[in-house]
Design a protein around this motif. Structure first.
Motif, PDB file in Angstrom:
ATOM      1  N   SER A  48      55.877  27.693  99.854  1.00 31.73           N
ATOM      2  CA  SER A  48      56.882  26.650 100.040  1.00 31.73           C
ATOM      3  C   SER A  48      58.252  27.304 100.189  1.00 31.73           C
ATOM      4  CB  SER A  48      56.883  25.696  98.838  1.00 31.73           C
ATOM      5  OG  SER A  48      57.920  24.744  98.956  1.00 31.73           O
ATOM      6  N   ARG A  49      59.034  26.772 101.099  1.00 34.65           N
ATOM      7  CA  ARG A  49      60.387  27.275 101.311  1.00 34.65           C
ATOM      8  C   ARG A  49      61.269  26.100 101.688  1.00 34.65           C
ATOM      9  NH1 ARG A  49      63.631  29.265 105.594  1.00 34.65           N
ATOM     10  NH2 ARG A  49      65.027  30.946 104.944  1.00 34.65           N
ATOM     11  N   ALA A  50      62.435  26.019 101.087  1.00 35.11           N
ATOM     12  CA  ALA A  50      63.333  24.904 101.339  1.00 35.11           C
ATOM     13  C   ALA A  50      64.712  25.418 101.728  1.00 35.11           C
ATOM     14  CB  ALA A  50      63.447  24.007 100.108  1.00 35.11           C
ATOM     15  N   ASP A 356      58.573  16.585  94.565  1.00 34.88           N
ATOM     16  CA  ASP A 356      60.026  16.442  94.522  1.00 34.88           C
ATOM     17  C   ASP A 356      60.694  17.775  94.224  1.00 34.88           C
ATOM     18  OD1 ASP A 356      60.705  13.879  95.280  1.00 34.88           O
ATOM     19  OD2 ASP A 356      60.320  13.023  93.304  1.00 34.88           O
ATOM     20  N   ASN A 357      60.165  18.486  93.221  1.00 35.48           N
ATOM     21  CA  ASN A 357      60.766  19.765  92.863  1.00 35.48           C
ATOM     22  C   ASN A 357      60.582  20.812  93.961  1.00 35.48           C
ATOM     23  OD1 ASN A 357      61.492  18.620  90.471  1.00 35.48           O
ATOM     24  ND2 ASN A 357      60.656  20.246  89.177  1.00 35.48           N
ATOM     25  N   LEU A 358      59.446  20.775  94.666  1.00 35.91           N
ATOM     26  CA  LEU A 358      59.240  21.721  95.772  1.00 35.91           C
ATOM     27  C   LEU A 358      60.231  21.443  96.898  1.00 35.91           C
ATOM     28  CD1 LEU A 358      55.393  22.200  96.235  1.00 35.91           C
ATOM     29  CD2 LEU A 358      57.025  23.738  95.161  1.00 35.91           C
ATOM     30  N   MET A 359      60.367  20.187  97.275  1.00 33.66           N
ATOM     31  CA  MET A 359      61.261  19.838  98.380  1.00 33.66           C
ATOM     32  C   MET A 359      62.706  20.222  98.077  1.00 33.66           C
ATOM     33  SD  MET A 359      59.882  16.082  99.532  1.00 33.66           S
ATOM     34  CE  MET A 359      58.149  15.751  99.793  1.00 33.66           C
ATOM     35  N   CYS A 360      63.133  20.004  96.811  1.00 38.81           N
ATOM     36  CA  CYS A 360      64.515  20.312  96.455  1.00 38.81           C
ATOM     37  C   CYS A 360      64.656  21.696  95.845  1.00 38.81           C
ATOM     38  CB  CYS A 360      65.047  19.268  95.470  1.00 38.81           C
ATOM     39  SG  CYS A 360      65.138  17.605  96.150  1.00 38.81           S
ATOM     40  N   ASN A 361      63.529  22.391  95.709  1.00 42.04           N
ATOM     41  CA  ASN A 361      63.517  23.751  95.187  1.00 42.04           C
ATOM     42  C   ASN A 361      64.105  23.814  93.776  1.00 42.04           C
ATOM     43  OD1 ASN A 361      62.755  26.399  95.449  1.00 42.04           O
ATOM     44  ND2 ASN A 361      64.743  27.058  96.209  1.00 42.04           N
ATOM     45  N   VAL A 362      63.702  22.850  92.975  1.00 45.41           N
ATOM     46  CA  VAL A 362      64.130  22.801  91.573  1.00 45.41           C
ATOM     47  C   VAL A 362      63.071  23.504  90.736  1.00 45.41           C
ATOM     48  CG1 VAL A 362      64.688  21.298  89.632  1.00 45.41           C
ATOM     49  CG2 VAL A 362      65.416  20.679  91.940  1.00 45.41           C
ATOM     50  N   HIS A 370      60.219   8.127  75.848  1.00 40.33           N
ATOM     51  CA  HIS A 370      60.776   6.998  75.100  1.00 40.33           C
ATOM     52  C   HIS A 370      59.640   6.057  74.724  1.00 40.33           C
ATOM     53  CE1 HIS A 370      60.356   3.631  78.048  1.00 40.33           C
ATOM     54  NE2 HIS A 370      60.303   4.641  78.917  1.00 40.33           N
ATOM     55  N   VAL A 371      59.925   5.218  73.745  1.00 36.69           N
ATOM     56  CA  VAL A 371      58.992   4.161  73.346  1.00 36.69           C
ATOM     57  C   VAL A 371      59.785   2.871  73.316  1.00 36.69           C
ATOM     58  CG1 VAL A 371      57.488   3.267  71.526  1.00 36.69           C
ATOM     59  CG2 VAL A 371      57.578   5.740  71.992  1.00 36.69           C
ATOM     60  N   ASN A 372      59.446   1.965  74.200  1.00 36.94           N
ATOM     61  CA  ASN A 372      60.139   0.683  74.330  1.00 36.94           C
ATOM     62  C   ASN A 372      61.638   0.876  74.526  1.00 36.94           C
ATOM     63  OD1 ASN A 372      57.755  -0.821  74.037  1.00 36.94           O
ATOM     64  ND2 ASN A 372      57.920  -0.710  71.790  1.00 36.94           N
ATOM     65  N   GLY A 373      62.006   1.905  75.289  1.00 32.41           N
ATOM     66  CA  GLY A 373      63.400   2.132  75.616  1.00 32.41           C
ATOM     67  C   GLY A 373      64.143   2.953  74.593  1.00 32.41           C
ATOM     68  N   ILE A 374      63.460   3.402  73.483  1.00 30.89           N
ATOM     69  CA  ILE A 374      64.104   4.207  72.453  1.00 30.89           C
ATOM     70  C   ILE A 374      63.728   5.666  72.696  1.00 30.89           C
ATOM     71  CG2 ILE A 374      64.396   4.596  69.986  1.00 30.89           C
ATOM     72  CD1 ILE A 374      65.368   1.850  71.022  1.00 30.89           C
ATOM     73  N   VAL A 375      64.768   6.523  72.863  1.00 28.41           N
ATOM     74  CA  VAL A 375      64.531   7.933  73.174  1.00 28.41           C
ATOM     75  C   VAL A 375      63.828   8.600  72.010  1.00 28.41           C
ATOM     76  CG1 VAL A 375      65.644  10.133  73.663  1.00 28.41           C
ATOM     77  CG2 VAL A 375      66.533   8.049  74.688  1.00 28.41           C
ATOM     78  N   GLN A 376      62.745   9.391  72.327  1.00 29.93           N
ATOM     79  CA  GLN A 376      61.977  10.082  71.303  1.00 29.93           C
ATOM     80  C   GLN A 376      62.216  11.585  71.338  1.00 29.93           C
ATOM     81  OE1 GLN A 376      60.112   8.334  69.033  1.00 29.93           O
ATOM     82  NE2 GLN A 376      60.997   6.523  70.055  1.00 29.93           N
ATOM     83  N   LYS A 377      62.017  12.193  72.517  1.00 34.43           N
ATOM     84  CA  LYS A 377      62.129  13.654  72.581  1.00 34.43           C
ATOM     85  C   LYS A 377      62.300  14.092  74.038  1.00 34.43           C
ATOM     86  CE  LYS A 377      57.127  14.405  73.015  1.00 34.43           C
ATOM     87  NZ  LYS A 377      55.965  15.153  72.530  1.00 34.43           N
ATOM     88  N   TYR A 378      62.631  15.419  74.228  1.00 31.76           N
ATOM     89  CA  TYR A 378      62.723  16.053  75.542  1.00 31.76           C
ATOM     90  C   TYR A 378      61.687  17.160  75.631  1.00 31.76           C
ATOM     91  CZ  TYR A 378      67.133  13.818  76.892  1.00 31.76           C
ATOM     92  OH  TYR A 378      68.092  12.912  77.241  1.00 31.76           O
ATOM     93  N   GLU A 379      61.235  17.420  76.863  1.00 37.16           N
ATOM     94  CA  GLU A 379      60.284  18.521  77.084  1.00 37.16           C
ATOM     95  C   GLU A 379      60.613  19.199  78.414  1.00 37.16           C
ATOM     96  OE1 GLU A 379      55.466  19.318  77.580  1.00 37.16           O
ATOM     97  OE2 GLU A 379      56.197  17.406  76.765  1.00 37.16           O
ATOM     98  N   MET A 380      60.667  20.561  78.403  1.00 41.65           N
ATOM     99  CA  MET A 380      60.969  21.346  79.611  1.00 41.65           C
ATOM    100  C   MET A 380      59.660  21.854  80.211  1.00 41.65           C
ATOM    101  SD  MET A 380      63.554  22.665  81.451  1.00 41.65           S
ATOM    102  CE  MET A 380      64.947  22.812  80.324  1.00 41.65           C
ATOM    103  N   ILE A 381      59.471  21.603  81.522  1.00 38.93           N
ATOM    104  CA  ILE A 381      58.236  22.017  82.207  1.00 38.93           C
ATOM    105  C   ILE A 381      58.636  22.755  83.486  1.00 38.93           C
ATOM    106  CG2 ILE A 381      56.062  21.268  83.251  1.00 38.93           C
ATOM    107  CD1 ILE A 381      56.333  18.683  81.584  1.00 38.93           C
ATOM    108  N   LYS A 382      58.052  23.925  83.700  1.00 38.09           N
ATOM    109  CA  LYS A 382      58.296  24.651  84.943  1.00 38.09           C
ATOM    110  C   LYS A 382      57.560  23.974  86.091  1.00 38.09           C
ATOM    111  CE  LYS A 382      59.215  29.239  83.029  1.00 38.09           C
ATOM    112  NZ  LYS A 382      58.835  30.676  83.045  1.00 38.09           N
ATOM    113  N   THR A 383      58.125  24.103  87.256  1.00 41.16           N
ATOM    114  CA  THR A 383      57.529  23.432  88.425  1.00 41.16           C
ATOM    115  C   THR A 383      56.116  23.918  88.684  1.00 41.16           C
ATOM    116  OG1 THR A 383      59.711  23.132  89.418  1.00 41.16           O
ATOM    117  CG2 THR A 383      57.820  22.975  90.884  1.00 41.16           C
ATOM    118  N   GLU A 384      55.901  25.247  88.566  1.00 48.99           N
ATOM    119  CA  GLU A 384      54.566  25.770  88.862  1.00 48.99           C
ATOM    120  C   GLU A 384      53.527  25.341  87.830  1.00 48.99           C
ATOM    121  OE1 GLU A 384      57.065  29.306  87.293  1.00 48.99           O
ATOM    122  OE2 GLU A 384      57.318  27.546  88.600  1.00 48.99           O
TER     123      GLU A 384
END
Length: 1288
Positions: A48-50, A356-362, A370-384
């Motif tokens: 992939s190349r963008a 989406d991440n491939l097209m924008c090279n993110v 979230h649960v019912n609109g209440i923020v619970q946590k964040y998680e970082m995931i690599k595109t690959e």
């Protein structure tokens, strides 16, 4: 979008991970014009190349980590407001609607026109790309419009619900609605989105606005404010009403009207194809208005935040995306996603995030749960790592296969440019169908313009073709592709609705054809012809495949319940898309030939003129004027109102062709004759079409000239000049290139007129060619007549020569005007050469007319005024022509014109020939002498111009011959018609003048003896009279003798006897004649001279000398026996006269013997005469055998022998020979000297020959008499002793 970045601009890395693991900062600027390159390399065995082609997004802002328990149901303070960090595009980036506009791909295509047709496979919204790649995994419906431009496919969402809802309101697209209900969904009804969908979109939008809060903490707005809640509640209604499907393009309400025509600058002459504004009925529409101001209703604006050139494996896609990209800390580019913690990520969501991440090279994804609109946590995931998430595992290789199969399927079946294809998959179905909506629309009673894609597609085809034409150094091999694009563009559009695009497309089509050279490939080979206009070559390949064949993944057309006979192609199961290389594209792009047309030059020109005519019709049809001329009717003669051409109308006749080089001085703000406003697109287009038509007709005329079809050539060049005339009537100024081309047309017209004037024998055939007109010619002339009046050209030689001369003079005026001269010195030389040549031709024409008038004039009439006018015209043309050739240093042609001027002077001399009252030739007049001397002067100038024979032998020999002829003619006239009276008067005056000033003259003696005896006075007057008369006569004879001798010797000087050439026999004959005439003159002087023995002796020697030279030259010639015989007889007469003055018998005997020897030398002349007579006799006998053949009867007489002249000479010869023999016999009888045996034998032969001559019958046939003379001459030549006996 107002600008687009070029792919050739400098590149800046905006995302990615380096080898050391550090992230580079993201660099994006608003309205950046730099290309931003992003590279990911291989991701799970997928390449992939963008490359960011254009971006309006600011640099990524740091995203805010929301605190746990943040309530996303409450709107943030900045919700739906413009952000200082994001700028005006913030609402677009953070917008919650992912709905595509129906023409989004066209907006991108217009901005990146260079990539369309060749470099890019697919142009579409990123959402559409994701929807296609998820087809095997999704049960949802797919509805997309597919358009083809070259090798590029444009994909747009075709919202059936939106379309059919509008159809229910307006009645448009009923045919498609009925078709859909019949074959797809019989109980169709609009499906409304659920509240859950609106809820999810609302909290996502609020989440993104929370994430750009710079304080990092949520700042909810109290619900009492109400404004955000009201917007949220209005959301469903607002989305339901928009984005609306575009209004029908034929409606005048869909676009804003531009009532003011922009002021145009000067028009480039060639290769100007940019589309400024489109004319629509009834008023003009501006393309800028159509695609900018009306973009909200038409959906044609490229309003994506980013346009990215994405290369996925071997597929090149131009995609538009609005995905928000954030930065933060060590993460320069991440995408934010909001997920319900109670719902696991499925395959569709994983593919969506990954693509989406491939097209924008993110490189990384930040997911907020979230649960019912209440923020619970964040998680970082690599595109690959996205393809390997729990519950969302998918194979990237399978996605690659799906992409390749779908592209191959579409390219194999969407083959026709300009057609709208519909790719459709119903909800819950595994079958994908492809329909050709254009074909379905044509099968209905509705107009093709009910298809809203028609105009955008046509404009895109036009823009791509125009862009390819505008590229400098564009390879001509692409001309075939350009032609296909333009033909399909014209086919889609209605001329009355969009005349400018139609006219401009037809003009570009005409520009594709090379009129000056055959179509060649790069290797020099001729390129094959082609006839395809609207599709590529795969159609023919597909026709060869069996209908039920599945080979190479081709679509199936088997008749099962799931199939549709209206579908172009069908994928029976979406599962097939996951099979590697299941669908191999059978599409083969047509080879880019220079232009797929015939190699015949005339056919190419006719194609050009056909396109020009269509363009002119489009322009003329867009001009509305109260006094508009009626449309052309091929069956009605063209009312050109030609005027009768007379001899006094030549200047007026060609004025329209020659006097259009300067712009008219009238106010060009006013409309032209046809109603065109200067500066309008009609004005510019007509100029280009007129110029193109003029060039095509010029090429046709030049080709016809080379084929010597001068009537056809004149017709073509006439129309070419009329096209230029119309151009000048419309244009406010003339470009130097137009003037240069006009000079070429005038030069060719001059050449054709000259050739017609010279080839008068085929005038009827040329006139028939000239009067023939094709239907296209007639209609083009009608269009020209809208701008200017058309004039006819004369066809008689004088007018043709006059027009030719005027054309060259106009070309000369063009070339020497302004800087034109410095730019083309060679052209100036060519023009001067042609101008000199035509002036020579006109001069020769008038000279020949003068000669004809002179021949027809009565012999006793003097020179008429008309004849003198012809002399003046001829001389003026020669004089101007000489100056033209001298200006370019052309010595050869200068000599030729000087030679023709000399000939004119000789004609003038002949016209002044004096005639007596008895209609006999009078004396050589002084006017004749004057003009002959002028002719000699011009011939001598011609010789001096050439310098030497080696410069141009043919011209030198011609001038040399004419000069010799002039001297000879003048000498002959002076000799045969001596000006005795005029010379006598001159001599009397001269002698009287001498006597008056002589102290001892007779007049003085007379006056002294006034008182002398009357007898003495009478004696003095008698002496005076005798002295004047004798002196006058003596001086007159000597003067004429001297003038004749001088002229003859000069003529002899220019007789080239040694150079072998076609004129050598003529020179020999003339030299022999000159010597003969001089000998005769000296012979006459010798006979008439009395008293001056020294002068007599001199004349006798000169006579003998010239007689001998004349005889030698006549003996060389084989076609002058009479002249040779006459010269010999004159020699004999000269000897006889000398004998009469001798007193001694021995001297007389010697003179007579010499004369007899001359008689025997006439044997050669009689042999030639005898040979000619035998040939004549043979011809007469052949004619007698076949009297029925008139040709033989006509050739029966010998043209080379004058029998009457021969008879006269024989009648002189026989008495002269008898006289010689008689006196020889008498002298030999009376001589006292003892004779020897030789003398005795000669004596007997003389007596015998004399006896035969006396008894000869003068009534016998001429050939018999000649044979007798030859026999007698043989006897005389065989006498014993020969000359010795005569000498004794």
């Amino acid at each position: 979008m107002n600008a687009a970045a070029s792919d050739s601009d400098s590149s800046v890395s905006i995302a990615g991970t380096g080898e050391n693991g550090n992230d580079t900062p993201l660099e994006c600027r608003e309205d950046t014009k730099h290309t931003e390159v992003m590279c990911l390399g291989s991701v799970n065995e997928v390449k992939s190349r963008a490359v960011v082609k254009y971006s309006t997004a600011p640099p990524p802002t740091t995203y805010a980590l929301l605190q746990e328990k943040t309530d996303l149901k409450l709107p943030p303070a900045n919700w739906l407001r413009e952000s200082t960090e994001l700028g005006p595009v913030g609402t677009t980036i953070l917008g919650s609607s992912s709905k595509s506009k129906p023409f989004s791909s066209f907006g991108m295509a217009y901005d990146f026109i260079d990539s369309i047709g060749n470099d890019v496979d697919v142009v579409s919204d990123s959402e559409n790309i994701k929807k296609l790649l998820k087809i095997p995994y999704s049960k949802s419906h797919v509805s997309m419009a597919v358009h083809r431009v070259g090798r590029t496919l444009l994909l747009d969402e075709l919202d059936i619900q939106e379309l059919f809802m509008r159809s229910s309101q307006t009645g448009d697209w009923n045919w498609l609605k009925e078709f859909y209900q019949r074959l797809v969904d019989q109980k169709w009804q609009r499906k409304k989105k659920s509240k859950e969908q609106w809820y999810q979109r609302a909290i996502l939008s609020k989440f993104l606005y929370y994430s750009i809060n710079g304080n990092g903490a949520a700042e909810p707005v109290p619900a009492a404010t109400g404004e955000p809640t009201q917007r949220e509640d209005e959301g469903p209604e607002r989305d339901e009403m928009g984005p609306s499907w575009p209004a029908p393009l034929e409606s005048s309400t869909s676009v804003s009207e531009d009532t003011s025509a922009p002021k145009q600058e000067s028009v480039p002459l060639e290769n100007t194809f940019a589309l400024g504004h489109v004319s629509s009925t009834p008023k003009e529409q501006n393309l800028t208005t159509l695609f900018n101001e009306g973009e909200n209703s038409q959906g044609l604006k490229n309003d994506f935040v980013r346009n990215i050139l994405w290369t996925f494996e071997d597929i090149h896609m131009l995609v538009g995306t609005n995905m928000p990209i954030f930065g933060g800390g060590r993460y320069p580019a991440v995408s934010l996603r909001l997920r319900d913690n109670n719902k696991p990520i499925n395959v569709l969501t994983g593919i969506d995030y990954w693509l989406d991440n491939l097209m924008c090279n993110v490189p990384e994804l930040v997911m907020c749960f979230h649960v019912n609109g209440i923020v619970q946590k964040y998680e970082m995931i690599k595109t690959e790592d996205i393809p390997d998430l729990d519950n969302s595992t998918f194979s990237t290789k399978v996605v690659k296969d799906i992409a390749q199969n779908i592209l191959s399927f579409l390219k194999s079946n969407c083959t026709k440019e300009g057609h709208t294809y519909w790719l459709f998959k119903a909800s819950g179905s595994d079958i994908v169908k492809l329909y050709d909506l254009t074909t379905l629309c044509e099968d209905t009673t509705e107009e093709k313009y009910q298809n809203p894609f028609t105009l955008p597609v046509a404009v895109l085809l036009y823009k791509v073709a125009s862009n390819m034409m505008m590229k400098k150094g564009q390879n001509k091999k692409h001309y075939g592709t350009i032609r296909t694009l333009l033909l399909n563009c014209v086919k889609l559009l209605d001329q009355e609705r969009h005349p400018q695009i139609v006219a401009s497309a037809n003009f570009m089509l005409s520009e594709l054809f090379q009129l000056d050279e055959p179509q060649k490939g790069e290797d020099g080979e001729s390129l094959p012809s082609g006839n395809s206009e609207d599709s590529y070559s795969e159609e023919e390949e597909e026709e060869e495949l069996p209908e039920d064949s599945d080979e190479n993944g081709s679509y199936s057309t088997s008749k099962d319940p799931s199939d549709d006979s209206k579908a172009v192609a069908i994928i029976k199961s979406v599962g097939e898309l996951s099979v590697p290389e299941k669908y191999k594209s059978t599409h083969q792009i047509r080879p880019n030939y220079a232009c797929p047309v015939s190699h015949d030059l005339e056919e190419r020109c006719r194609l050009v003129l056909g396109y020009v005519l269509k363009g002119l019709k489009a322009v003329d049809g867009s001009i509305k004027k109260e006094s508009e001329l009626p449309a052309a009717d091929p069956n009605t003669p063209i009312p050109l109102k030609y005027e009768d051409i007379t001899h006094s109308a030549v200047e007026k006749e060609i004025a329209l062709f020659l006097n259009k080089d300067e712009p008219c001085q009238e106010d060009f703000e006013h409309p032209t004759r046809s109603g065109i406003i200067p500066g309008s697109w009609q004005y510019k287009m007509k100029l280009q079409l007129f110029l193109k038509a003029s060039r095509a007709y010029y090429v046709l005329s030049d080709a016809a000239t080379n084929l010597m079809k001068y009537g056809r050539a004149l017709r073509y060049i006439k129309i070419a000049l009329q096209c230029h005339d119309a151009y000048c009537s419309v244009s406010t100024s003339l470009h130097p290139e137009v003037l240069r081309f006009h000079s070429q047309c005038l030069s060719l017209c001059g050449d054709i007129q000259l050739m017609l004037a010279q080839n008068t024998s085929n005038r009827a055939a040329y006139l028939e060619e000239y009067n023939y007109q094709t239907k296209d010619d007639q209609e083009i002339l009608h269009s020209l007549h809208r701008e200017s009046s058309c004039q006819e050209l004369a066809t008689d030689p004088e007018h043709q020569l006059s027009v030719s001369c005027k054309c060259y003079e106009a070309v000369h005026d063009l070339v020497v005007s302004g800087d034109f001269k410095e730019q083309s010195p060679e052209q100036l030389n060519q023009v001067l050469k042609r101008l000199g040549n035509i002036r020579n031709e006109v001069g020769v024409f008038y000279m020949n007319q003068a000669a004809t008038v002179q021949t027809e004039r009565a012999e006793n009439k003097s020179v008429s005024n008309a004849e003198q006018e012809l002399w003046k015209k001829s001389f003026s043309c020669f004089e101007k022509g000489i100056k033209d050739f001298e200006a370019i240093g052309d010595a050869t042609n200068t000599a030729l014109l000087l030679c023709n001027t000399g000939r004119l002077m000789r004609i003038c001399a002949q016209a002044h020939c004096a005639m007596g009252s008895d209609l006999k030739r009078g004396e050589f007049s002084p006017e004749e002498a004057l003009y002959y001397n002028k002719a000699i002067d011009y011939y001598l100038k011609a010789m001096r111009s050439l310098v030497k024979r080696e410069m141009h032998p043919a011209v030198w020999d011609s001038v040399n011959w004419e000069l010799s002829t002039t001297y000879f003619t003048m000498a002959t006239m002076q000799q045969d018609y001596a000006p005795l009276s005029r010379k006598a008067q001159e001599q009397v005056l001269k002698i009287m003048g001498v006597l008056l000033y002589n102290r001892f003259d007779i007049m003085d003696l007379t006056f002294r003896c006034t008182h002398a005896h009357p007898v003495k006075l009478k004696l003095i007057l008698k002496i005076k009279h005798e002295m004047v008369g004798s002196n006058c006569k003596c001086n007159l004879e000597m003067l004429i003798e001297r003038e004749v001798t001088e002229a003859m010797m000069k003529s002899l000087k220019y007789c080239d006897l040694h150079t072998e050439s076609a004129r050598q026999p003529l020179y020999q004959y003339r030299a022999a004649t000159i010597h003969h005439r001089l000998a005769s003159m000296y012979h006459s002087c010798f006979r008439n001279q009395v008293g001056n023995e020294h002068l007599r002796k001199q004349h006798r020697g000169l006579a003998e000398l010239h007689y001998n030279k004349a005889v030698k030259l006549f003996q060389i010639l084989r076609d002058a026996p009479c002249e040779l015989l006459r010269a010999q007889l004159e020699r004999v007469a000269f000897a006889e006269f000398q004998m009469a003055g001798q007193s001694s018998n021995s001297a007389k005997l010697k003179t007579l013997s010499g004369a007899l020897e001359i008689m025997t030398e006439t044997k050669h002349a009689f042999q030639l005469i005898h040979k000619e007579l035998l040939e004549e006799q043979r011809q007469l006998s052949d004619c007698t055998e076949d009297c029925s053949d008139p040709n033989k009867t006509e050739g029966g007489s010998s043209a080379g022998l004058n029998t009457e002249e021969v008879l006269k000479l024989i009648n002189v010869f026989e008495p002269s020979l008898s006289f010689l023999l008689l006196h020889l016999v008498k002298l030999m009888t009376t001589t006292k000297k003892k004779s020897g045996p030789a003398e005795e034998g000669a004596f007997k032969i003389y007596k015998q020959v004399y006896s035969v001559l006396l008894r000869a019958d003068k009534t016998t046939p001429l050939i018999t008499r000649v044979e007798l003379i030859l026999d007698l001459l043989d006897q005389l030549a065989s006498k014993p002793g020969g000359r010795e006996s005569g000498g004794q």
